[in-house]
Design an enzyme around this catalytic site. Structure first.
Site, PDB file in Angstrom:
ATOM      1  N   CYS A 118       5.019 -10.247 -16.863  1.00 39.99           N
ATOM      2  CA  CYS A 118       6.085  -9.681 -16.451  1.00 39.99           C
ATOM      3  C   CYS A 118       8.232  -9.825 -16.622  1.00 39.99           C
ATOM      4  O   CYS A 118       8.448  -9.342 -17.333  1.00 39.99           O
ATOM      5  CB  CYS A 118       6.431  -8.689 -15.488  1.00 39.99           C
ATOM      6  SG  CYS A 118       4.896  -7.989 -14.782  1.00 39.99           S
ATOM      7  N   HIS A 258      13.257  -6.982 -12.998  1.00 38.05           N
ATOM      8  CA  HIS A 258      11.989  -6.399 -13.088  1.00 38.05           C
ATOM      9  C   HIS A 258      11.172  -5.600 -12.027  1.00 38.05           C
ATOM     10  O   HIS A 258      11.618  -5.740 -11.042  1.00 38.05           O
ATOM     11  CB  HIS A 258      10.642  -7.397 -12.928  1.00 38.05           C
ATOM     12  CG  HIS A 258       9.937  -7.230 -13.346  1.00 38.05           C
ATOM     13  ND1 HIS A 258       9.279  -6.246 -14.484  1.00 38.05           N
ATOM     14  CD2 HIS A 258       8.476  -6.989 -12.306  1.00 38.05           C
ATOM     15  CE1 HIS A 258       7.739  -6.234 -13.862  1.00 38.05           C
ATOM     16  NE2 HIS A 258       7.622  -6.439 -13.374  1.00 38.05           N
ATOM     17  N   ASN A 288       5.642  -0.380 -12.886  1.00 35.30           N
ATOM     18  CA  ASN A 288       5.547  -1.302 -13.408  1.00 35.30           C
ATOM     19  C   ASN A 288       5.437  -1.440 -14.588  1.00 35.30           C
ATOM     20  O   ASN A 288       4.212  -1.047 -14.589  1.00 35.30           O
ATOM     21  CB  ASN A 288       4.712  -2.541 -12.742  1.00 35.30           C
ATOM     22  CG  ASN A 288       5.392  -4.471 -12.829  1.00 35.30           C
ATOM     23  OD1 ASN A 288       5.647  -4.052 -13.955  1.00 35.30           O
ATOM     24  ND2 ASN A 288       4.810  -4.519 -11.624  1.00 35.30           N
TER      25      ASN A 288
HETATM   26  O1  UT7 Z   1       4.392  -7.074 -11.454  1.00 34.75           O
HETATM   27  C1  UT7 Z   1       4.619  -8.851 -11.670  1.00 34.75           C
HETATM   28  C2  UT7 Z   1       4.874  -8.885 -10.378  1.00 34.75           C
HETATM   29  N1  UT7 Z   1       4.543  -8.914  -9.420  1.00 34.75           N
HETATM   30  C3  UT7 Z   1       5.030  -7.866  -8.084  1.00 34.75           C
HETATM   31  O2  UT7 Z   1       6.387  -8.428  -7.555  1.00 34.75           O
HETATM   32  C4  UT7 Z   1       3.676  -7.459  -6.773  1.00 34.75           C
HETATM   33  C5  UT7 Z   1       4.313  -8.302  -5.817  1.00 34.75           C
HETATM   34  N2  UT7 Z   1       3.075  -7.837  -4.419  1.00 34.75           N
HETATM   35  C6  UT7 Z   1       3.697  -6.115  -3.991  1.00 34.75           C
HETATM   36  O3  UT7 Z   1       4.716  -5.076  -4.886  1.00 34.75           O
HETATM   37  C7  UT7 Z   1       2.821  -5.802  -2.621  1.00 34.75           C
HETATM   38  O4  UT7 Z   1       2.578  -6.456  -1.942  1.00 34.75           O
HETATM   39  C8  UT7 Z   1       1.777  -4.878  -2.866  1.00 34.75           C
HETATM   40  C9  UT7 Z   1       2.839  -3.406  -3.329  1.00 34.75           C
HETATM   41  C10 UT7 Z   1       0.788  -5.174  -3.687  1.00 34.75           C
HETATM   42  C11 UT7 Z   1       1.218  -4.631  -1.382  1.00 34.75           C
HETATM   43  O5  UT7 Z   1       2.054  -4.434  -0.620  1.00 34.75           O
HETATM   44  P1  UT7 Z   1       1.841  -5.121   0.980  1.00 34.75           P
HETATM   45  O6  UT7 Z   1       3.253  -4.329   1.432  1.00 34.75           O
HETATM   46  O7  UT7 Z   1       2.149  -6.368   0.714  1.00 34.75           O
HETATM   47  O8  UT7 Z   1       0.410  -4.535   1.490  1.00 34.75           O
HETATM   48  P2  UT7 Z   1      -0.482  -5.352   2.088  1.00 34.75           P
HETATM   49  O9  UT7 Z   1      -1.589  -6.058   0.290  1.00 34.75           O
HETATM   50  O10 UT7 Z   1      -0.323  -6.359   2.554  1.00 34.75           O
HETATM   51  O11 UT7 Z   1      -1.926  -4.051   2.961  1.00 34.75           O
HETATM   52  C12 UT7 Z   1      -1.032  -3.547   3.975  1.00 34.75           C
HETATM   53  C13 UT7 Z   1      -1.351  -2.862   4.396  1.00 34.75           C
HETATM   54  C14 UT7 Z   1      -3.728  -2.764   3.875  1.00 34.75           C
HETATM   55  O12 UT7 Z   1      -3.953  -2.531   4.968  1.00 34.75           O
HETATM   56  P3  UT7 Z   1      -4.166  -3.417   6.704  1.00 34.75           P
HETATM   57  O13 UT7 Z   1      -5.150  -4.342   5.893  1.00 34.75           O
HETATM   58  O14 UT7 Z   1      -2.875  -3.552   7.050  1.00 34.75           O
HETATM   59  O15 UT7 Z   1      -5.315  -2.403   7.396  1.00 34.75           O
HETATM   60  C15 UT7 Z   1      -3.394  -2.999   2.869  1.00 34.75           C
HETATM   61  O16 UT7 Z   1      -4.858  -2.239   3.366  1.00 34.75           O
HETATM   62  O17 UT7 Z   1      -1.957  -1.640   3.640  1.00 34.75           O
HETATM   63  C16 UT7 Z   1      -3.294  -1.555   3.274  1.00 34.75           C
HETATM   64  N3  UT7 Z   1      -3.127  -0.530   1.693  1.00 34.75           N
HETATM   65  C17 UT7 Z   1      -3.072   0.273   1.443  1.00 34.75           C
HETATM   66  N4  UT7 Z   1      -2.380   1.087   2.346  1.00 34.75           N
HETATM   67  C18 UT7 Z   1      -2.360   2.881   1.392  1.00 34.75           C
HETATM   68  C19 UT7 Z   1      -2.766  -1.433   0.116  1.00 34.75           C
HETATM   69  N5  UT7 Z   1      -3.016  -1.077  -0.275  1.00 34.75           N
HETATM   70  C20 UT7 Z   1      -2.664   0.453  -0.136  1.00 34.75           C
HETATM   71  C21 UT7 Z   1      -2.927   2.092  -0.755  1.00 34.75           C
HETATM   72  N6  UT7 Z   1      -2.368   2.830   0.099  1.00 34.75           N
HETATM   73  N7  UT7 Z   1      -2.478   1.788  -1.856  1.00 34.75           N
END
Ligand code: UT7
Length: 334
Positions: A118, A258, A288
């Site tokens: 990216c 980004h 993205n």
């Molecule tokens: O471009 C390259 C660089 N990439 C980035 O910069 C991406 C960086 N990361 C992120 O943007 C975020 O970490 C994500 C958007 C990928 C995820 O957000 P998060 O706030 O870090 O969520 P998480 O992975 O900690 O998940 C929180 C909860 C989980 O449930 P539990 O374990 O708390 O029960 C996930 O299973 O949200 C759940 N979850 C979802 N729920 C509904 C994960 N994806 C989804 C979804 N819909 N799509």
């Protein structure tokens, strides 16, 4: 004889996003997610998908480049070099840049792809700047293009809502005016592989029944870890570039971050104490688009830009790769 220093300026922007709009509501019927979760945790409302069979990243790149050449009234034969940043090239080889060069008739140039995930377009712009400053190149096309839908697992709710497809291109030319690319701070740490990668299909793990069965041809991301690295590194990079160029909330006109996650973008703006009105955003409508995010933002905001505006770019991607750059914009919006 003392020669005036050559600066690299952007003299035009072209862009392309596919027509098909994949909304959060449609995604919610594909995986267990919701518009509310995606909007609050990521900030994407919809994304564009190139869903016509047989078309790859080069198709979007060439559409963007064609528009760029037309808008800037540039003879394709006057272009000296074409750099394409992409992580989703049409083929392992030849390069996507070579396909774009051929389709757009830029046959007096050489072309190559640049891979920095990216951060690719930012790194490619820095490369083009060095080529322009050397005095050996007069017109360089720098295109960022990614068809992220080709590597997404639409059964994985952790990754499929984030990304979309798109491409945009800049024409980079020399000027002796005090405009254009002023400074950059670019880094790679080599720590990112386990957290953000495409596990199979490359020379380390070529395609096999095993890799197909284990869904190893899809983007793998450990979101939380990547999030932390992205916030810290992008914020530190913009602060460093701002500081060493005497830039602050009063004289920065635009930040172009980004577009990976609205929360990361807000953290970067906060670090510079900048209001969100000065931050270019397209995450809500394109998601993205990897190499596409920065040039697509310029494409969307081009009309609002004025000659001499102080712009700070910042990016973060797999590798990890990241950085920031300071540019004085070259022309009034058109
Ligand atoms: O471009 C390259 C660089 N990439 C980035 O910069 C991406 C960086 N990361 C992120 O943007 C975020 O970490 C994500 C958007 C990928 C995820 O957000 P998060 O706030 O870090 O969520 P998480 O992975 O900690 O998940 C929180 C909860 C989980 O449930 P539990 O374990 O708390 O029960 C996930 O299973 O949200 C759940 N979850 C979802 N729920 C509904 C994960 N994806 C989804 C979804 N819909 N799509």
């Amino acid at each position: 004889m003392i020669m005036d220093k050559l600066h690299a300026i952007i003299t035009g922007i072209g862009g392309y996003v596919p027509d098909y709009i994949l909304t959060n509501d449609e995604l919610s019927r594909m995986v267990d997610t919701s518009d509310e979760w995606i909007m609050t945790r990521i900030g994407v409302k919809e994304r564009r998908i190139l869903n016509e069979e047989g078309l790859g990243a080069s198709y979007m790149a060439r559409k963007a480049v064609k528009q760029l050449l037309e808008k800037t009234d540039t003879d394709p034969l006057s272009v000296d070099a074409v750099i394409c940043s992409t992580s989703t090239s049409d083929y392992h080889f030849p390069s996507t840049a070579s396909i774009v060069l051929g389709k757009c008739g830029m046959t007096n140039a050489h072309a190559f792809d640049l891979s920095a995930a990216c951060s690719g377009w930012l790194f490619a712009m820095d490369q083009a700047t060095c080529m322009i400053e050397s005095g050996r190149y007069k017109k360089i096309v720098v295109v960022g293009a990614d068809k992220m839908s080709s590597i997404l697992d639409y059964t994985d709710r952790q990754t499929c809502p984030i990304f979309g497809d798109g491409a945009a291109a800049a024409l980079v030319e020399p000027t002796t005016e005090d405009l254009g690319w002023q400074d950059s701070y670019l880094r790679t740490d080599g720590q990112g592989l386990p957290f953000l990668c495409l596990k199979a299909g490359g020379s380390a793990t070529p395609p096999s029944y095993f890799t197909l069965e284990h869904r190893m041809h899809y983007l793998h991301q450990e979101g939380r870890t990547v999030f932390k690295f992205a916030v810290t590194n992008m914020s530190d990079a913009v602060a460093l570039v701002a500081e060493r160029n005497g830039l602050n909330k009063d004289n920065i006109d635009w930040v172009i971050p980004h577009q990976a996650n609205i929360r990361i973008i807000e953290a970067v703006a906060k670090r510079l104490e900048l209001p969100m009105e000065k931050v270019m955003l397209n995450i809500q409508k394109y998601g993205n688009t990897s190499s596409g995010t920065l040039p697509l933002a310029l494409w969307d905001y081009e009309k609002q830009l004025k000659k001499g505006d102080n712009l700070i770019f910042t990016a973060f991607g797999a590798g990890f790769t990241w950085g920031a750059a300071y540019m004085k914009w070259g022309y009034d919006g058109k």
